[in-house]
Design an enzyme around this catalytic site. Structure first.
Site, short mmCIF file in Angstrom:
data_model
loop_
_atom_site.label_atom_id
_atom_site.label_comp_id
_atom_site.label_asym_id
_atom_site.label_seq_id
_atom_site.Cartn_x
_atom_site.Cartn_y
_atom_site.Cartn_z
CG ASP A 104 94.01 32.64 82.72
OD1 ASP A 104 93.60 31.44 82.21
OD2 ASP A 104 95.32 32.85 82.45
CD GLU A 105 90.23 39.53 82.29
OE1 GLU A 105 89.16 39.85 82.21
OE2 GLU A 105 91.35 39.89 82.25
#
Length: 281
Positions: A225-226
């Site tokens: 999620d980055e």
């Protein structure tokens, strides 16, 4: 006339636009749209040009841009606008993003070809097949993850997919899988990143009493999620709304953010800028 999109990035310096537009003018090309951005923090220059060219000129154009590469250090791509992006969608049990993408594609709002849908659950088969699209049920366990990802990669090869869209695919992709498809996998995260990563973000948001919730579409990288953020959508909420109500609001935002990200990727409007993106809307 044929229509093309040229995207490029390079170290910023004078003469880049003049050289590129001059190469197009010398070959009787007509510029339809041009957007540029110079990132002062990194010293990089980004350019997207959409143009018309006489038929049969693609090889000559590639030769011309290749000749500029050494002088300017160009990292460039040339796309034929007549060639639609081929999209493989991965989904789990939540079908709202899948349904939205399929509707937009069929109605002409999303100029892509959804070539297949794959899932670790059978639930979305009826929806997918109602659109006449192949559905592949690929169950996965921790022990079979590597084999299941190999099957997904085989589907990418079989359908010649340009883009993989995680439409609420609730599985973490391995580092090896991500490394094989850099810049070709878009995820919708049901949270306004960087807050509330991982599972149950709306419950996390409710516990913190947030006043804004959102959804984030981003490219997938080995860091969970980055990846580089493409688009975000937000909505104002208050103390009267519980987790279920927040999820209902969030589903609409997820559909909007993901559809925009897929459309911009298909129109070649997104350029990677290290851990960020440049989006020419």
């Amino acid at each position: 006339m044929s229509e093309y999109v040229l995207t490029l990035s390079c170290p910023d310096r004078p003469g880049i636009v003049a050289a590129v537009s001059g190469a197009l003018a010398q070959r009787a090309c007509n510029i339809l749209e041009s957007q540029q951005f110079g990132d002062r923090s990194t010293g990089r220059f980004f350019l997207r040009i959409q143009f018309e060219a006489p038929e049969g000129l693609e090889d000559a154009l590639r030769e011309a841009f290749g000749a500029l590469t050494g002088e300017f250090g160009l990292d460039w791509n040339l796309y034929d606008r007549a060639v639609r992006s081929r999209v493989l969608i991965l989904v789990s049990k939540y079908g709202h993003c899948l349904n939205d993408l399929l509707y937009r594609q069929r109605s002409g709002l999303l100029d892509v070809d959804v070539v297949a849908v794959a899932s670790n659950h059978p639930d979305m088969r009826p929806l997918t097949q109602s659109y006449g699209i192949d559905y592949h049920h690929l169950p996965v366990t921790p022990e079979t993850r590597a084999a299941q990802e190999a099957e997904i990669l085989a589907l990418v090869e079989h359908y010649q997919a340009d883009l993989i869209v995680l439409a609420r695919y609730m599985q973490v992709l391995s580092d090896d899988f991500c490394a094989k498809l850099p810049g070709r996998v878009i995820n919708i995260h049901h949270s306004f990143l960087p807050s509330f990563k991982g599972a149950r973000p709306y419950h996390q948001a409710h516990q913190r009493g947030v006043k804004l919730i959102g959804a984030t579409a981003h490219y997938v990288t080995p860091r969970l999620d980055e990846g580089p953020i493409i688009e975000q959508e937000v909505a104002r909420v208050d103390h009267t709304q519980g987790p279920e109500e927040l999820m209902a609001v969030g589903r609409d935002m997820e559909c909007l953010a993901l559809a925009r990200a897929v459309r911009w990727h298909a129109e070649h409007r997104i350029l990677l800028n290290a851990e960020r993106t440049v989006v020419f809307r």
